[in-house]
Design a protein around this motif. Structure first.
Motif, PDB file in Angstrom:
ATOM      1  N   THR A 190      20.216  16.691  -1.111  1.00  0.00           N
ATOM      2  CA  THR A 190      20.241  16.610  -2.573  1.00  0.00           C
ATOM      3  C   THR A 190      18.963  16.021  -3.168  1.00  0.00           C
ATOM      4  OG1 THR A 190      21.160  14.375  -2.565  1.00  0.00           O
ATOM      5  CG2 THR A 190      22.742  16.184  -2.485  1.00  0.00           C
ATOM      6  N   GLY A 191      18.197  15.277  -2.365  1.00  0.00           N
ATOM      7  CA  GLY A 191      17.006  14.619  -2.888  1.00  0.00           C
ATOM      8  C   GLY A 191      17.312  13.303  -3.593  1.00  0.00           C
ATOM      9  N   ASP A 192      18.578  12.901  -3.644  1.00  0.00           N
ATOM     10  CA  ASP A 192      18.939  11.641  -4.311  1.00  0.00           C
ATOM     11  C   ASP A 192      18.474  10.431  -3.494  1.00  0.00           C
ATOM     12  OD1 ASP A 192      20.194  13.110  -6.240  1.00  0.00           O
ATOM     13  OD2 ASP A 192      22.201  12.937  -5.340  1.00  0.00           O
ATOM     14  N   VAL A 193      18.004   9.404  -4.210  1.00  0.00           N
ATOM     15  CA  VAL A 193      17.590   8.175  -3.531  1.00  0.00           C
ATOM     16  C   VAL A 193      18.842   7.422  -3.077  1.00  0.00           C
ATOM     17  CG1 VAL A 193      16.390   5.964  -3.780  1.00  0.00           C
ATOM     18  CG2 VAL A 193      15.481   8.021  -4.893  1.00  0.00           C
ATOM     19  N   LEU A 194      18.842   6.984  -1.810  1.00  0.00           N
ATOM     20  CA  LEU A 194      20.004   6.292  -1.244  1.00  0.00           C
ATOM     21  C   LEU A 194      19.798   4.781  -1.312  1.00  0.00           C
ATOM     22  CD1 LEU A 194      20.504   8.535   1.923  1.00  0.00           C
ATOM     23  CD2 LEU A 194      21.819   8.577  -0.190  1.00  0.00           C
ATOM     24  N   PRO A 195      20.913   4.028  -1.403  1.00  0.00           N
ATOM     25  CA  PRO A 195      20.788   2.561  -1.425  1.00  0.00           C
ATOM     26  C   PRO A 195      20.236   2.029  -0.095  1.00  0.00           C
ATOM     27  CG  PRO A 195      23.081   3.272  -1.755  1.00  0.00           C
ATOM     28  CD  PRO A 195      22.282   4.488  -1.488  1.00  0.00           C
ATOM     29  N   ARG A 196      19.627   0.857  -0.163  1.00  0.00           N
ATOM     30  CA  ARG A 196      19.061   0.224   1.023  1.00  0.00           C
ATOM     31  C   ARG A 196      20.130   0.087   2.111  1.00  0.00           C
ATOM     32  NH1 ARG A 196      14.403  -4.173   0.600  1.00  0.00           N
ATOM     33  NH2 ARG A 196      13.493  -2.269  -0.237  1.00  0.00           N
ATOM     34  N   GLY A 197      19.767   0.447   3.346  1.00  0.00           N
ATOM     35  CA  GLY A 197      20.719   0.337   4.453  1.00  0.00           C
ATOM     36  C   GLY A 197      21.305   1.688   4.849  1.00  0.00           C
ATOM     37  N   GLU A 198      21.249   2.662   3.941  1.00  0.00           N
ATOM     38  CA  GLU A 198      21.793   3.978   4.296  1.00  0.00           C
ATOM     39  C   GLU A 198      20.720   4.840   4.954  1.00  0.00           C
ATOM     40  OE1 GLU A 198      24.143   6.164   1.470  1.00  0.00           O
ATOM     41  OE2 GLU A 198      25.170   4.320   0.828  1.00  0.00           O
ATOM     42  N   THR A 199      21.174   5.678   5.888  1.00  0.00           N
ATOM     43  CA  THR A 199      20.255   6.526   6.642  1.00  0.00           C
ATOM     44  C   THR A 199      19.975   7.822   5.901  1.00  0.00           C
ATOM     45  OG1 THR A 199      21.031   5.617   8.726  1.00  0.00           O
ATOM     46  CG2 THR A 199      19.935   7.748   8.835  1.00  0.00           C
ATOM     47  N   GLY A 200      18.718   8.193   5.886  1.00  0.00           N
ATOM     48  CA  GLY A 200      18.334   9.448   5.250  1.00  0.00           C
ATOM     49  C   GLY A 200      16.869   9.730   5.569  1.00  0.00           C
TER      50      GLY A 200
ATOM     51  N   HIS B  85       0.801  -1.228   0.000  1.00  0.00           N
ATOM     52  CA  HIS B  85       0.000   0.000   0.000  1.00  0.00           C
ATOM     53  C   HIS B  85       0.834   1.278   0.000  1.00  0.00           C
ATOM     54  CE1 HIS B  85      -3.942  -1.931   0.489  1.00  0.00           C
ATOM     55  NE2 HIS B  85      -3.255  -2.868   1.111  1.00  0.00           N
ATOM     56  N   PHE B  86       2.140   1.139   0.325  1.00  0.00           N
ATOM     57  CA  PHE B  86       3.014   2.319   0.364  1.00  0.00           C
ATOM     58  C   PHE B  86       4.384   1.940  -0.174  1.00  0.00           C
ATOM     59  CE2 PHE B  86       0.299   2.312   4.144  1.00  0.00           C
ATOM     60  CZ  PHE B  86      -0.395   3.506   3.985  1.00  0.00           C
ATOM     61  N   ILE B  87       4.999   2.824  -0.954  1.00  0.00           N
ATOM     62  CA  ILE B  87       6.400   2.589  -1.339  1.00  0.00           C
ATOM     63  C   ILE B  87       7.279   3.521  -0.505  1.00  0.00           C
ATOM     64  CG2 ILE B  87       8.148   2.737  -3.159  1.00  0.00           C
ATOM     65  CD1 ILE B  87       6.049   2.053  -5.192  1.00  0.00           C
ATOM     66  N   PRO B  88       8.185   2.953   0.289  1.00  0.00           N
ATOM     67  CA  PRO B  88       9.133   3.790   1.032  1.00  0.00           C
ATOM     68  C   PRO B  88      10.407   4.006   0.214  1.00  0.00           C
ATOM     69  CG  PRO B  88       9.288   1.514   1.811  1.00  0.00           C
ATOM     70  CD  PRO B  88       8.322   1.518   0.643  1.00  0.00           C
ATOM     71  N   GLU B  89      10.925   5.219   0.265  1.00  0.00           N
ATOM     72  CA  GLU B  89      12.244   5.510  -0.315  1.00  0.00           C
ATOM     73  C   GLU B  89      13.034   6.254   0.760  1.00  0.00           C
ATOM     74  OE1 GLU B  89      11.970   7.168  -4.670  1.00  0.00           O
ATOM     75  OE2 GLU B  89      10.225   7.874  -3.556  1.00  0.00           O
ATOM     76  N   ILE B  90      14.347   6.110   0.719  1.00  0.00           N
ATOM     77  CA  ILE B  90      15.211   6.878   1.622  1.00  0.00           C
ATOM     78  C   ILE B  90      16.049   7.802   0.749  1.00  0.00           C
ATOM     79  CG2 ILE B  90      17.091   6.768   3.328  1.00  0.00           C
ATOM     80  CD1 ILE B  90      14.548   5.525   4.407  1.00  0.00           C
TER      81      ILE B  90
ATOM     82  N   MET C 106      16.024  -1.809   6.340  1.00  0.00           N
ATOM     83  CA  MET C 106      16.948  -2.869   6.733  1.00  0.00           C
ATOM     84  C   MET C 106      17.014  -3.931   5.638  1.00  0.00           C
ATOM     85  SD  MET C 106      15.548  -2.912  10.622  1.00  0.00           S
ATOM     86  CE  MET C 106      16.772  -3.940  11.367  1.00  0.00           C
ATOM     87  N   PRO C 107      18.223  -4.348   5.275  1.00  0.00           N
ATOM     88  CA  PRO C 107      18.358  -5.295   4.171  1.00  0.00           C
ATOM     89  C   PRO C 107      18.062  -6.746   4.556  1.00  0.00           C
ATOM     90  CG  PRO C 107      20.521  -4.533   4.923  1.00  0.00           C
ATOM     91  CD  PRO C 107      19.513  -3.899   5.815  1.00  0.00           C
ATOM     92  N   ASP C 108      18.031  -7.052   5.851  1.00  0.00           N
ATOM     93  CA  ASP C 108      17.946  -8.466   6.257  1.00  0.00           C
ATOM     94  C   ASP C 108      16.525  -9.029   6.181  1.00  0.00           C
ATOM     95  OD1 ASP C 108      17.635  -6.567   8.398  1.00  0.00           O
ATOM     96  OD2 ASP C 108      17.320  -8.283   9.712  1.00  0.00           O
ATOM     97  N   GLU C 109      16.462 -10.361   6.084  1.00  0.00           N
ATOM     98  CA  GLU C 109      15.170 -11.049   6.134  1.00  0.00           C
ATOM     99  C   GLU C 109      14.776 -11.227   7.582  1.00  0.00           C
ATOM    100  OE1 GLU C 109      15.205 -14.684   3.941  1.00  0.00           O
ATOM    101  OE2 GLU C 109      15.875 -13.653   2.116  1.00  0.00           O
TER     102      GLU C 109
END
Lengths: 143, 434
Positions: B272-282, B262-267, B308-311
């Motif tokens: 800068t507004g740039d999308v950060l890779p999974r695991g990075e804080t923003g 129901h929601f897409i999260p992005e960090i 968080m990248p983990d299962e």
């Protein structure tokens, strides 16, 4: 012989000591001795009162932070060098004093000083051995 | 391990999720573009049409939506449905100015209850539970949001709302509350008041707490769990995208499962507004995929966290979001160092002898910002010796210096002297004008 002292933690702000004194006054608690230690932002008020248990309960109920501590009350000769003679006895026994303050009242020719030492029983022994009298709790509360 | 409310979606495969997200993203972009003039203007200015969204990666090309834009179009500018299709309205408190007003269609309310049912089930709540909601009922989404989700699960709801703390504790004791819903600050306040009433919360049937609506720390969680004898879980939501139910912790207590169907999260990097890779804080940015009344495209939450990248051992496949570390606008810059109130709180919860009740006083020292922290002494810990109290203050200052990298003056204040409220605690007092 230990005397019960009431200590109260007070924030350093205008009127807070008055609030404490006012509560005690309304409850009919009488102070025998009073000392205030202060740091930059808070203080500790230490008192010997006529009814320590009641005072502690009443102050706790009124929202104050209160501790009851045992202190020694010693009669000292009210002459120059009187306090030094008592302190000498403790020094010779290697006992450290955390704090001390004098009483308002005098008993006959003697003044009274209240002190908190590291080891109360050793302190008491060294003072008695040196010939000083400790003041009886009941006598002190009803001065 | 507790059950999973909706295994079909909470254990969805990655491939199926992406397919569903793309289909729903294309729907919501078109829906918002055609119904909300502000979105049309933004998209047109950016040179993007709804048909340009061909893959999930195209989301990053869409313009952000900010709280200021929502305030400019106060009250109904971002509503995508006419009022005859709106069945509920909530709003933010407006403590930072104009409130944000949001509307829900009947379908939105149904989704909301479903998503809250997921997070309360993840925390371990079942139809056997008695859930006391000590969140405000009203324009705030917390009370009603949890209410309908808990009812859907079949728990017996006690709509206690906020305030009258002694009565709250009597309800807990006499009615046999098993689940508490509140802010973490209020949970600690309940502990303090229970102490003064001589009620031992650990001996009551209370077993689960769901805490949210303000940032808190692991230390505070430990304190609440210890004093209440419960499992304390974190959950996340905000009025602008729905309210509670966006993400919530399972019993693993290690990250909040994000309801990604129901929601897409992005960090993003907040500067800068740039999308950060999974695991990075923003900064967390959320796009709603199914909201009809109040669709949000790339809403900037101003909350700082990471995905968080983990299962997760619980079996849910939905991505986990870490505890909110703070808000981009809570961040204080002191002597050139970034300081979050949550870091100070974490230190205080680790110090024996203080309550994790504190207030940060923001001051000006010359041209620089400076802070002092007022910390409540614990009733139980009052060394009569002045020296010990001063040493104690120094010890807290040393801990703060280690964690923050700057010297912060600590002032001990009397127990219960920092104001508690039913809602969010005011942690920062700005005295820079004084």
């Amino acid at each position: 012989m230990a005397i019960k002292q009431i200590s109260v933690f007070l924030e350093n702000r205008a009127g807070r000591l008055w609030e404490l004194a006012d509560e005690l006054g309304k409850a009919g608690v009488n102070m025998r001795a009073l000392s205030i230690g202060e740091a930059a932002d808070f203080g500790v008020v230490r008192m010997i009162v006529n009814n320590p248990d009641a005072a502690q309960k009443m102050l706790t109920d009124a929202g104050f932070t209160v501790a009851e501590t045992d202190v020694l009350a010693v009669e000292i000769p009210d002459v120059p060098g009187g306090l030094a003679s008592v302190l000498g006895a403790l020094k010779d026994s290697g006992i450290n004093i955390e704090y001390a303050y004098a009483f308002v009242a005098r008993v006959g020719e003697k003044a009274i000083v209240s002190m908190r030492v590291e080891d109360a029983s050793a302190g008491e022994k060294s003072l008695v051995d040196a010939g000083f009298s400790l003041v009886d709790a009941q006598k002190l509360y009803t001065l | 391990m507790s059950k999973i409310w909706n295994p079909e979606y909470e254990q969805i495969s990655h491939a199926r999720l992406e397919e569903l997200q793309l289909q729903r993203l294309q729907w919501v972009v078109k829906w918002a573009y055609e119904r909300v003039p502000a979105y049309k203007q933004k998209f047109d200015a950016a040179g993007i049409k709804p048909k340009d969204v061909k893959k999930l990666g195209d989301l990053a090309r869409l313009p952000f939506t900010t709280k200021d834009e929502l305030k400019e179009d106060y009250p109904y500018g971002f509503f995508a449905l006419p009022m005859n299709k709106i069945v509920r309205i909530h709003s933010t408190s407006g403590t930072t100015g104009t409130p944000v007003v949001v509307g829900y269609s009947r379908g939105d309310l149904n989704t909301w209850a479903e998503l809250v049912a997921r997070i309360v089930t993840a925390a371990g709540v079942t139809e056997d539970d008695l859930a006391q909601i000590s969140f405000g009922y009203g324009m705030f989404t917390g009370g009603f949001g949890l209410h309908y989700g808990l009812e859907r699960v079949g728990a017996a709801v006690l709509p206690a709302s906020t305030g009258n703390t002694e009565r709250q504790i009597r309800i807990m004791r006499d009615f046999g509350t098993t689940t508490l819903i509140s802010t973490p600050t209020y949970a600690l306040h309940l502990c303090e008041v229970a102490d003064t009433m001589g009620v031992d919360l650990r001996k009551l049937p209370l077993r689960i707490g769901l805490f949210g609506s303000e940032p808190w720390s692991e230390g505070m969680r430990g304190e609440i769990q210890e004093r209440m004898g419960i499992l304390a879980t974190d959950n996340y939501g905000l009025t602008e995208v729905m309210g509670p139910g966006v993400a919530g912790e399972c019993e693993e207590q290690n990250g909040q499962h994000f309801n990604e169907d129901h929601f897409i999260p992005e960090i993003i990097n907040p500067e800068t507004g740039d999308v950060l890779p999974r695991g990075e804080t923003g900064e967390l940015v959320i796009t709603t995929l199914t909201k009809e009344g109040f669709p949000m495209i790339r809403y900037r939450t101003r909350d700082l966290t990471y995905l968080m990248p983990d299962e997760c051992p619980c079996g849910r496949t939905l991505v986990k979001m870490a505890r909110v570390l703070g808000r981009t606008d809570d961040m204080l810059i002191i002597k050139g160092v970034n300081v979050f109130p949550s870091q100070i709180e974490q230190v205080l919860t680790e110090v024996e002898g203080v309550e994790p009740q504190y207030q940060i006083i923001l001051k000006k020292k010359g041209v620089m910002n400076d802070i002092e922290v007022n910390v409540e002494m614990s009733e139980k810990f009052f060394p009569d010796a002045m020296r010990k109290l001063v040493e104690f203050e120094r010890a807290i200052e040393a801990r703060l210096q280690t964690v923050l990298g700057i010297y912060v003056k600590v002032n001990l204040v009397e127990p219960m002297s920092i104001e508690r409220t039913g809602g969010k605690a005011k942690r920062v007092i700005d005295r820079r004008d004084a």
